[in-house]
Scaffold this active site. Structure first.
Site, PDB file in Angstrom:
ATOM      1  N   GLY A   1      11.678  12.491 -21.760  1.00 29.06           N
ATOM      2  CA  GLY A   1       9.698  11.875 -22.083  1.00 29.06           C
ATOM      3  C   GLY A   1       9.634  12.898 -23.043  1.00 29.06           C
TER       4      GLY A   1
ATOM      5  N   HIS B   1      23.001   8.410 -27.786  1.00 25.04           N
ATOM      6  CA  HIS B   1      22.449   7.186 -26.889  1.00 25.04           C
ATOM      7  C   HIS B   1      21.437   6.285 -27.333  1.00 25.04           C
ATOM      8  CE1 HIS B   1      21.733   4.555 -24.180  1.00 25.04           C
ATOM      9  NE2 HIS B   1      20.619   5.856 -23.076  1.00 25.04           N
TER      10      HIS B   1
ATOM     11  N   GLU C   1      20.108  12.071 -19.191  1.00 25.43           N
ATOM     12  CA  GLU C   1      21.434  11.637 -19.404  1.00 25.43           C
ATOM     13  C   GLU C   1      21.419  12.539 -20.075  1.00 25.43           C
ATOM     14  OE1 GLU C   1      21.572   8.838 -18.514  1.00 25.43           O
ATOM     15  OE2 GLU C   1      20.653   7.231 -18.764  1.00 25.43           O
TER      16      GLU C   1
END
Length: 222
Positions: free
Chosen positions: A43, A91, A73
């Site tokens: 978030g 990522h 993740e």
């Protein structure tokens, strides 16, 4: 704990956002130190990330420092560390990498010798739901022998011994995706074959490609 790594992760998040590789809360970054990992929180708005929005976890996933839950993740990052002994993982949902990940079925061809820094061709990991063990398994397999992969209908991932290099790999992958897209628009794409790739490796070693050196190796300053 891992204060330097937490600041490095936050700084990397901000840079990736500035480069356009992540937007909003989409993407995650981590850096490893021994048995612990500093990883961006779920978030967190990456463009504004601070070290307080970076959580420290043990390689087994236990949170050991920080007030915020780690990215969804987490399993993916930890899986890469366990399998490849990486020092950092990035990522992203980089626009061109994500676009090609929605089109390419198997891999991004090695269209430029710089892609050898990523392992050559870049595989496309089969689609799995975000944040699941199945996604982690799919991506980790796609990274075998590579330092980057595309994630079908999702984004991209890169890892390296250190965070600065992992960020560089992410930027290189997005650049390579743009080159491939432009080449496809112009005509049939020529990929480097195995012989050409090996010649690049040999030339890079011989010429110490990517490092600075004096004009004359035997000069007094050398």
């Amino acid at each position: 704990m891992l204060e330097a790594e937490r600041e490095q992760v936050a700084s990397a998040c901000r840079r990736l956002a500035a480069e356009g590789l992540v937007i909003g809360t989409a993407g995650n970054v981590s850096a490893r130190s021994g048995e612990h990992v500093a990883i961006s929180a779920t978030g967190a708005v990456l463009a504004d990330a601070t070290s307080n929005e970076v959580t420290v976890v043990h390689l087994d996933g236990e949170v050991v420092a920080g007030e915020l839950a780690p990215t969804s993740e987490l399993d993916l990052h930890l899986g890469v560390y366990r399998r490849y002994d990486a020092g950092a993982v990035v990522h992203t949902h980089a626009p061109m990498a994500t676009a090609l990940a929605c089109v390419l079925e198997d891999e991004l061809p090695c269209v430029h010798y710089q892609m050898l820094l990523l392992g050559g061709t870049v595989r496309v990991a089969p689609y799995r739901t975000f944040g699941t063990p199945e996604l982690a398994e799919s991506v980790i397999e796609a990274l075998d022998g590579r330092t980057a992969a595309l994630m079908a209908n999702h984004g991209a991932i890169a890892f390296a011994p250190d965070l600065a290099t992992a960020v560089d790999h992410s930027l290189l992958l997005e650049w390579a995706c743009n080159v491939y897209w432009r080449a496809r628009a112009l005509g049939e794409v020529r990929a480097l074959d195995e012989e050409q790739r090996q010649a690049v490796v040999a030339a890079a070693v011989e010429r110490r490609y990517g490092t600075t050196r004096p004009v004359r190796e035997d000069s007094p300053d050398g």
